[in-house]
Design an enzyme around this catalytic site. Structure first.
Site, PDB file in Angstrom:
ATOM      1  N   GLU A  76       9.795  17.524  13.541  1.00  0.00           N
ATOM      2  CA  GLU A  76      10.142  17.333  12.141  1.00  0.00           C
ATOM      3  C   GLU A  76       9.275  18.238  11.278  1.00  0.00           C
ATOM      4  O   GLU A  76       8.049  18.112  11.262  1.00  0.00           O
ATOM      5  CB  GLU A  76       9.936  15.861  11.760  1.00  0.00           C
ATOM      6  CG  GLU A  76      10.519  15.475  10.432  1.00  0.00           C
ATOM      7  CD  GLU A  76      10.441  13.977  10.190  1.00  0.00           C
ATOM      8  OE1 GLU A  76      11.361  13.436   9.547  1.00  0.00           O
ATOM      9  OE2 GLU A  76       9.467  13.339  10.630  1.00  0.00           O
ATOM     10  N   CYS A 104      13.532  12.073   5.553  1.00  0.00           N
ATOM     11  CA  CYS A 104      13.473  11.797   6.989  1.00  0.00           C
ATOM     12  C   CYS A 104      14.835  11.928   7.655  1.00  0.00           C
ATOM     13  O   CYS A 104      14.910  12.202   8.859  1.00  0.00           O
ATOM     14  CB  CYS A 104      12.898  10.416   7.229  1.00  0.00           C
ATOM     15  SG  CYS A 104      13.703   9.120   6.266  1.00  0.00           S
ATOM     16  N   GLU A 160      10.520   2.492   9.836  1.00  0.00           N
ATOM     17  CA  GLU A 160      11.485   3.557   9.516  1.00  0.00           C
ATOM     18  C   GLU A 160      10.706   4.853   9.624  1.00  0.00           C
ATOM     19  O   GLU A 160       9.851   5.146   8.791  1.00  0.00           O
ATOM     20  CB  GLU A 160      12.079   3.343   8.124  1.00  0.00           C
ATOM     21  CG  GLU A 160      13.332   4.161   7.876  1.00  0.00           C
ATOM     22  CD  GLU A 160      13.046   5.498   7.245  1.00  0.00           C
ATOM     23  OE1 GLU A 160      13.028   6.505   7.997  1.00  0.00           O
ATOM     24  OE2 GLU A 160      12.827   5.555   6.029  1.00  0.00           O
ATOM     25  N   LYS A 197       0.859  -1.174   0.000  1.00  0.00           N
ATOM     26  CA  LYS A 197       0.000   0.000   0.000  1.00  0.00           C
ATOM     27  C   LYS A 197       0.902   1.232   0.000  1.00  0.00           C
ATOM     28  O   LYS A 197       1.432   1.625   1.034  1.00  0.00           O
ATOM     29  CB  LYS A 197      -0.916   0.045   1.227  1.00  0.00           C
ATOM     30  CG  LYS A 197      -1.955   1.172   1.136  1.00  0.00           C
ATOM     31  CD  LYS A 197      -2.484   1.618   2.482  1.00  0.00           C
ATOM     32  CE  LYS A 197      -1.569   2.595   3.164  1.00  0.00           C
ATOM     33  NZ  LYS A 197      -1.418   3.892   2.434  1.00  0.00           N
TER      34      LYS A 197
END
Length: 481
Positions: free
Chosen positions: A387, A287, A253, A178
């Site tokens: 972030e 990231c 992750e 997905k």
């Protein structure tokens, strides 16, 4: 081999059990071009019935595919590699259109990563023994874990798909992918390539969907033995909780707020400039981007001058065009979040060195953001802890090595860290103290085949190469008389 269905007019199909099928769900979702804000097409968002169909196909296929030899799987991977090389330009154009990566970068980095990871996994599988004598009379076997649920993000779509799908195929697992609902086109092309390579039906299945319905159905599914997820820490925690009842393996992750330690003995002009460019790469949507620049106090003002000049030399531009420029953010949702975080930085009292609120001049259409740098940041500010996922860099001063390490590790994340120094002994000493899954020394880049993953809330497990294969395998010990 089924007939290729790819067209932006035909995005509403899923690839299940070796065929392109009409989903059960009629819930639609528009796919937008982030540079033009125009709709590319519509996908369907999978419902539980769609997930069940894909898992059932994978479960059936696993009975035979799990018994294939390593030689057979290597042959399929080599055939897949040929297809990937031939269709790399198709992937690059799709990624540029759906998430805004400039064409040159999309071709040289985004699409190319799929080939690089595939080559490294082929090497890793070739070198990995299927049977191992433990030296005590016992034998160790490595076997595929089962049906794998794979959920990938929009920012590096093919990079993350390859890091999950390829080790599943390599080890004899079957899978349901997905991808992000924002980047479905590159995933559809990837499905076409797997089909063309000749994988048996049901080994690989593609659905489109959101996390709330499709992702949840996958992570809680009793017939999925492993979930691999890349995305936000919040979503990773939710997947882990949902997977707990079935005690499946979960690899994650997740996010990062990577520190970049700049010491006075480095090449200040060159390495600060490179650090800013690395932060802004992919429009800051990586990231492991070095988004916290920690600078030794004695060179702080000079570093700010270099950082400011570097950011102001960067241009933004149409991702459909070739060249070295920044594209837009992937979506209005992210644009609004980045603008909000810039507002937060101003309210917290950080000094705006360059950039700021609003779009660059001449880019009223599209989700473009000014390359932005904040100076005089404290590590307790939100812009230093959260972030942002855009072209926003925060700069913090430090007095000595001990304080640099303390600030660097004062974060819930631990995906990557960066060190700029002319002293190899210091680089090694500091790297050992940093709580991060990867430490980049003086511009050292990620290489295909090396393990990638993080400490703390940046996730668990490692992707890439031999370590990436191991997450998809179970160990079985044979005890002989």
């Amino acid at each position: 081999m089924t007939q290729t269905p790819f067209s932006t007019d035909n995005l509403s199909r899923f690839y299940i059990n070796g065929a392109w099928v009409t989903p059960s769900s009629d819930r639609g979702f528009p796919v937008l071009n982030p540079a033009t804000e125009q709709k590319i097409g519509d996908i369907r968002l999978a419902d539980v019935q769609d997930v069940n169909a894909a898992v059932a196909a994978a479960t059936t296929a696993f009975e035979s595919f799990s018994m294939t030899s390593k030689a057979e799987r290597l042959q399929l991977l080599e055939r897949f590699l040929e297809v990937c090389r031939r269709r790399a330009e198709d992937l690059a154009r799709a990624i540029s259109m759906e998430m805004g990566a400039p064409m040159t970068m999309s071709r040289d980095e985004q699409a190319a990563s799929g080939i690089g990871h595939l080559e490294s996994f082929i090497d890793a599988l070739r070198d990995q023994p299927e049977r191992e004598d433990l030296g005590n009379g016992d034998t160790l076997l490595r076997e595929p874990i089962g049906v794998c649920g794979l959920i990938t993000p929009w920012n590096w779509p093919i990079n993350q798909i390859a890091l999950k799908v390829v080790p599943a195929l390599a080890t004899g697992c079957c899978c349901v992918l997905k991808p992000s609902e924002h980047t479905p086109i590159s995933a559809m092309i990837y499905a076409e390539m797997i089909d063309e390579a000749g994988y048996p039906k049901g080994v690989f299945n593609l659905i489109q969907g959101d996390g709330a319905v499709a992702g949840s159905a996958m992570s809680g599914h009793p017939d999925i033995q492993m979930m691999s997820f890349t995305g936000s820490t919040r979503a990773g925690a939710a997947i882990t909780k949902n997977a707990a009842d079935t005690v499946k393996r979960v690899t994650l992750e997740l996010g990062g707020k990577s520190p970049n330690l700049v010491f006075a003995d480095c090449d200040i002009d060159a390495q600060v400039a490179a650090s800013v460019q690395e932060c802004m790469f992919n429009t800051g949507q990586s990231c492991d981007a070095p988004t916290r620049l920690l600078v030794e106090r004695s060179i702080y003002e000079r570093a700010l001058e270099v950082a400011k000049a570097t950011a102001e030399s960067m241009s933004v531009g149409d991702p459909a065009k070739e060249g070295d420029h920044l594209g837009p953010l992937f979506d209005k949702l992210q644009f609004d979040r980045v603008q909000s975080m810039i507002e937060t930085g101003l309210a917290e009292g950080a000094r705006l060195l360059t950039g700021g609120l609003g779009k660059p001049d001449g880019f009223e259409t599209g989700w473009y953001v000014k390359p932005t740098i904040f100076a005089d940041v404290r590590n307790d500010m939100r812009i230093a802890r959260e972030e942002i996922f855009g072209p926003v860099l925060v700069v913090l001063p430090f007095e000595d090595e001990a304080e640099a390490i303390q600030i660097a590790n004062d974060t819930p994340y631990g995906l990557a860290a960066y060190i700029q120094t002319g002293d190899p002994a210091r680089a090694e000493r500091v790297a050992r103290r940093l709580k991060a899954g990867a430490v980049h020394i003086n511009g050292g880049a990620v290489n295909f085949g090396s393990p990638f993953g993080g400490y703390k809330q940046s996730g668990n497990g490692r992707e890439g190469g031999t370590h990436g294969l191991e997450d998809y395998q179970e160990l079985k010990t044979l005890h002989h008389p």
